[in-house]
Design an enzyme around this catalytic site. Structure first.
Site, mmCIF file in Angstrom:
data_model
loop_
_atom_site.group_PDB
_atom_site.id
_atom_site.type_symbol
_atom_site.label_atom_id
_atom_site.label_comp_id
_atom_site.label_asym_id
_atom_site.label_seq_id
_atom_site.Cartn_x
_atom_site.Cartn_y
_atom_site.Cartn_z
ATOM 1 N N ASN A 16 98.664 72.484 95.808
ATOM 2 C CA ASN A 16 99.809 72.182 95.600
ATOM 3 C C ASN A 16 101.255 73.369 95.662
ATOM 4 O O ASN A 16 102.471 72.854 95.670
ATOM 5 C CB ASN A 16 100.425 71.114 94.105
ATOM 6 C CG ASN A 16 99.590 69.320 95.238
ATOM 7 O OD1 ASN A 16 100.058 68.916 95.242
ATOM 8 N ND2 ASN A 16 98.704 69.568 94.491
ATOM 9 N N HIS A 115 100.786 63.751 90.028
ATOM 10 C CA HIS A 115 99.798 63.308 89.406
ATOM 11 C C HIS A 115 99.511 62.013 91.218
ATOM 12 O O HIS A 115 100.415 61.920 91.429
ATOM 13 C CB HIS A 115 100.481 62.312 88.097
ATOM 14 C CG HIS A 115 99.232 61.529 88.160
ATOM 15 N ND1 HIS A 115 98.139 61.314 87.089
ATOM 16 C CD2 HIS A 115 98.294 60.010 88.730
ATOM 17 C CE1 HIS A 115 97.095 60.940 87.188
ATOM 18 N NE2 HIS A 115 97.345 60.174 87.913
ATOM 19 N N ASP A 156 101.298 61.669 81.178
ATOM 20 C CA ASP A 156 101.405 60.755 82.460
ATOM 21 C C ASP A 156 102.713 59.547 81.723
ATOM 22 O O ASP A 156 102.849 58.673 83.074
ATOM 23 C CB ASP A 156 100.253 60.055 83.776
ATOM 24 C CG ASP A 156 99.589 61.202 83.923
ATOM 25 O OD1 ASP A 156 99.715 62.603 84.453
ATOM 26 O OD2 ASP A 156 98.262 60.862 84.207
HETATM 27 C C1 GRF Z 1 96.403 68.198 92.498
HETATM 28 O O1 GRF Z 1 95.714 66.927 92.495
HETATM 29 C C2 GRF Z 1 97.313 66.923 91.805
HETATM 30 O O2 GRF Z 1 98.046 65.857 91.980
HETATM 31 C C3 GRF Z 1 96.803 66.961 90.536
HETATM 32 O O3 GRF Z 1 96.147 67.583 90.242
HETATM 33 C C4 GRF Z 1 95.527 68.320 91.552
HETATM 34 C C5 GRF Z 1 95.413 69.871 92.007
HETATM 35 O O4 GRF Z 1 95.071 70.820 93.376
HETATM 36 N N1 GRF Z 1 97.714 67.284 88.664
HETATM 37 P P1 GRF Z 1 95.541 72.052 93.617
HETATM 38 O O5 GRF Z 1 95.263 73.044 92.534
HETATM 39 O O6 GRF Z 1 97.424 71.721 93.721
HETATM 40 O O7 GRF Z 1 95.386 72.079 95.015
#
Ligand code: GRF
Length: 209
Positions: A16, A115, A156
């Site tokens: 992300n 989330h 959340d």
């Molecule tokens: C993602 O699924 C996000 O929604 C959640 O944790 C995960 C993180 O993945 N909060 P990354 O480290 O961004 O690959």
């Protein structure tokens, strides 16, 4: 116009974060600038991604914050790093530490989280990572997705900013669903919502409505 200074907090792989960095490189985050990435865990690959993009990367290790007063010590160090980088907005992108009520109140409407479900389904304390998708499959929902929300003291529980739905397929495994939710929802939604919030904060700062 000055850009909104963003810190991204991470604990793991950072896909992300990568989506945010890519959006910035593509000019899709015109009102914000990612200036700091902080990990609460040692060796998070997300820090590597930050460095590759030329963004300051720091480790503030929760485990190294003692035991007696760990939360306060950790948040004290975090506050110091945020102040030094003159941060306006915090984005939690796979950040596994829970922030205290005191901290979230201080940063009211200035912390975003992503989330991987359609809140209020499959969320709350202890429901993170693969567990979210396992719960969605166990319940048999046909649609899931991702949510970007403001962070308050309830895990959340803060105000919802944006959501995107993703279809669940009959043959999905938790891993396959997790991947599809990331590709079809999270990596699109987070940069978009971050830009929206940056634009709003900018407008407030300059007195525009
Ligand atoms: C993602 O699924 C996000 O929604 C959640 O944790 C995960 C993180 O993945 N909060 P990354 O480290 O961004 O690959």
């Amino acid at each position: 116009m000055e850009k909104i200074r963003i810190a991204v907090l991470v604990s793991g792989g950072g896909t992300n974060l990568q989506a945010l960095l890519d959006a910035q490189a593509a000019g899709k985050l015109p009102d914000g600038e990612i200036v700091l990435v902080v990990s609460d865990r040692a060796g998070a690959y997300a820090l590597e991604r930050a460095r590759k993009a030329g963004v300051q990367a720091a480790e503030i290790l929760r485990k190294a914050c003692g035991e007696a007063n760990r939360q306060a010590v950790f948040e004290g160090k975090l506050e110091a790093a945020l102040a030094e980088a003159r941060i306006d907005l915090i984005v939690l992108a796979g950040f596994l530490s829970i922030l205290s009520e005191e901290f979230t109140r201080k940063w009211d409407h200035r912390i975003l989280n992503i989330h991987p479900s359609l809140i209020p389904s499959f969320c709350g304390a202890g429901v993170y990572g693969l567990k979210v998708h396992e719960a969605a499959l166990a319940r048999g929902v046909k649609v899931t997705g991702a949510t970007v929300h403001y962070v308050n003291e309830i895990p959340d529980g803060g105000e919802i900013i944006a959501q995107k739905a993703v279809e669940v397929r009959p043959d999905d495994t938790p891993e396959a669903l997790q991947r599809r939710v990331m590709e079809e929802a999270e990596w699109i939604l987070l940069p978009r919502a971050t830009e929206t919030v940056c634009r709003e904060i900018s407008a407030r700062k300059t007195g525009r409505t």
